[in-house]
Design a protein around this motif. Structure first.
Motif, mmCIF file in Angstrom:
data_model
loop_
_atom_site.group_PDB
_atom_site.id
_atom_site.type_symbol
_atom_site.label_atom_id
_atom_site.label_comp_id
_atom_site.label_asym_id
_atom_site.label_seq_id
_atom_site.Cartn_x
_atom_site.Cartn_y
_atom_site.Cartn_z
ATOM 1 N N VAL A 133 0.844 -1.200 0.000
ATOM 2 C CA VAL A 133 0.000 0.000 0.000
ATOM 3 C C VAL A 133 0.879 1.250 0.000
ATOM 4 N N ALA A 134 1.853 1.311 0.903
ATOM 5 C CA ALA A 134 2.735 2.481 0.971
ATOM 6 C C ALA A 134 3.475 2.690 -0.345
ATOM 7 N N THR A 135 3.988 1.604 -0.910
ATOM 8 C CA THR A 135 4.728 1.691 -2.170
ATOM 9 C C THR A 135 3.835 2.180 -3.298
ATOM 10 N N MET A 136 2.625 1.656 -3.372
ATOM 11 C CA MET A 136 1.715 2.068 -4.449
ATOM 12 C C MET A 136 1.256 3.512 -4.277
ATOM 13 N N MET A 137 1.143 3.969 -3.033
ATOM 14 C CA MET A 137 0.796 5.371 -2.811
ATOM 15 C C MET A 137 1.944 6.289 -3.235
ATOM 16 N N VAL A 138 3.196 5.855 -2.999
ATOM 17 C CA VAL A 138 4.345 6.618 -3.492
ATOM 18 C C VAL A 138 4.300 6.687 -5.018
ATOM 19 N N LEU A 139 3.974 5.567 -5.659
ATOM 20 C CA LEU A 139 3.879 5.552 -7.120
ATOM 21 C C LEU A 139 2.764 6.464 -7.627
ATOM 22 N N LEU A 140 1.639 6.481 -6.930
ATOM 23 C CA LEU A 140 0.542 7.379 -7.298
ATOM 24 C C LEU A 140 0.999 8.829 -7.245
ATOM 25 N N LYS A 141 1.679 9.188 -6.158
ATOM 26 C CA LYS A 141 2.160 10.562 -6.005
ATOM 27 C C LYS A 141 3.241 10.882 -7.028
ATOM 28 N N THR A 142 4.046 9.872 -7.404
ATOM 29 C CA THR A 142 5.060 10.067 -8.441
ATOM 30 C C THR A 142 4.393 10.413 -9.769
ATOM 31 N N CYS A 143 3.345 9.695 -10.108
ATOM 32 C CA CYS A 143 2.612 9.984 -11.350
ATOM 33 C C CYS A 143 2.008 11.383 -11.317
ATOM 34 N N ARG A 144 1.447 11.762 -10.186
ATOM 35 C CA ARG A 144 0.881 13.106 -10.076
ATOM 36 C C ARG A 144 1.954 14.170 -10.220
ATOM 37 N N SER A 145 3.141 13.909 -9.665
ATOM 38 C CA SER A 145 4.220 14.898 -9.756
ATOM 39 C C SER A 145 4.717 15.059 -11.187
ATOM 40 N N MET A 146 4.528 14.038 -12.011
ATOM 41 C CA MET A 146 4.928 14.148 -13.413
ATOM 42 C C MET A 146 4.066 15.178 -14.142
ATOM 43 N N ASN A 147 2.790 15.271 -13.750
ATOM 44 C CA ASN A 147 1.888 16.249 -14.364
ATOM 45 C C ASN A 147 2.005 17.627 -13.733
ATOM 46 N N SER A 148 2.397 17.671 -12.464
ATOM 47 C CA SER A 148 2.503 18.939 -11.734
ATOM 48 C C SER A 148 3.808 18.945 -10.937
ATOM 49 N N PRO A 149 4.952 19.083 -11.610
ATOM 50 C CA PRO A 149 6.233 18.966 -10.918
ATOM 51 C C PRO A 149 6.491 20.047 -9.865
ATOM 52 N N ASP A 150 5.786 21.137 -9.919
ATOM 53 C CA ASP A 150 5.987 22.213 -8.942
ATOM 54 C C ASP A 150 5.057 22.113 -7.740
ATOM 55 N N HIS A 151 4.204 21.125 -7.713
ATOM 56 C CA HIS A 151 3.252 20.936 -6.610
ATOM 57 C C HIS A 151 3.964 20.170 -5.491
ATOM 58 N N THR A 152 4.471 20.898 -4.507
ATOM 59 C CA THR A 152 5.327 20.280 -3.485
ATOM 60 C C THR A 152 4.584 19.315 -2.567
ATOM 61 N N ASP A 153 3.287 19.425 -2.450
ATOM 62 C CA ASP A 153 2.541 18.505 -1.588
ATOM 63 C C ASP A 153 2.730 17.050 -2.009
ATOM 64 N N SER A 154 2.902 16.819 -3.311
ATOM 65 C CA SER A 154 3.130 15.440 -3.775
ATOM 66 C C SER A 154 4.423 14.887 -3.193
ATOM 67 N N TYR A 155 5.446 15.713 -3.124
ATOM 68 C CA TYR A 155 6.732 15.265 -2.589
ATOM 69 C C TYR A 155 6.663 15.066 -1.075
ATOM 70 N N VAL A 156 5.909 15.929 -0.408
ATOM 71 C CA VAL A 156 5.686 15.759 1.027
ATOM 72 C C VAL A 156 4.975 14.433 1.274
ATOM 73 N N ASP A 157 3.937 14.161 0.486
ATOM 74 C CA ASP A 157 3.196 12.909 0.642
ATOM 75 C C ASP A 157 4.083 11.699 0.335
ATOM 76 N N MET A 158 4.925 11.795 -0.717
ATOM 77 C CA MET A 158 5.831 10.686 -1.026
ATOM 78 C C MET A 158 6.735 10.383 0.167
ATOM 79 N N ALA A 159 7.294 11.417 0.742
ATOM 80 C CA ALA A 159 8.182 11.229 1.909
ATOM 81 C C ALA A 159 7.416 10.601 3.066
#
Length: 79
Positions: free
Chosen positions: A49-75
Motif C-alpha cells: 500500500v505504501a509503495t503504491m501510494m508513493v507511485l501514485l504521487k510520483t505519477c501526479r508529480s509528473m503532471n505537476s512537478p511544482d506541486h510540493t505537496d506530492s513530494y511531502v506525501d511521497m516522503a
C-alpha cells in the motif's frame, strides 16, 4: 520548497495531524491492504500500500512537478 522543508513537513504530518486523523499508519494500511486484496483477488500488504501510494504521487508529480505537496506525501508514505 527545499528538501529539508519537505521532510520536516512530512514528519509533522505523519507524526501529528495524519496520525490523529487516521489513526496508526500500519493499522490504516492494513485495512487498505485487506480491501485491495479482496478487490484485486491478490494478496496485498501494508508495505505494498505504501509503495503504491508513493507511485501514485510520483505519477501526479509528473503532471505537476511544482506541486510540493506530492513530494511531502511521497516522503510520508516512504516513512
Amino acid at each position: 520548497m527545499k528538501r529539508e522543508e519537505i521532510l520536516e513537513k512530512a514528519d509533522r504530518l505523519i507524526n501529528g495531524d495524519r496520525e490523529e486523523e487516521y489513526g496508526d499508519p500500519y493499522e490504516s494500511f492494513q485495512h487498505i491492504a485487506d480491501m485491495w486484496t479482496v478487490y484485486l483477488q491478490h494478496k496485498v500488504t501494508p508495505v505494498n500500500v505504501a509503495t503504491m501510494m508513493v507511485l501514485l504521487k510520483t505519477c501526479r508529480s509528473m503532471n505537476s512537478p511544482d506541486h510540493t505537496d506530492s513530494y511531502v506525501d511521497m516522503a510520508g508514505y516512504a516513512a
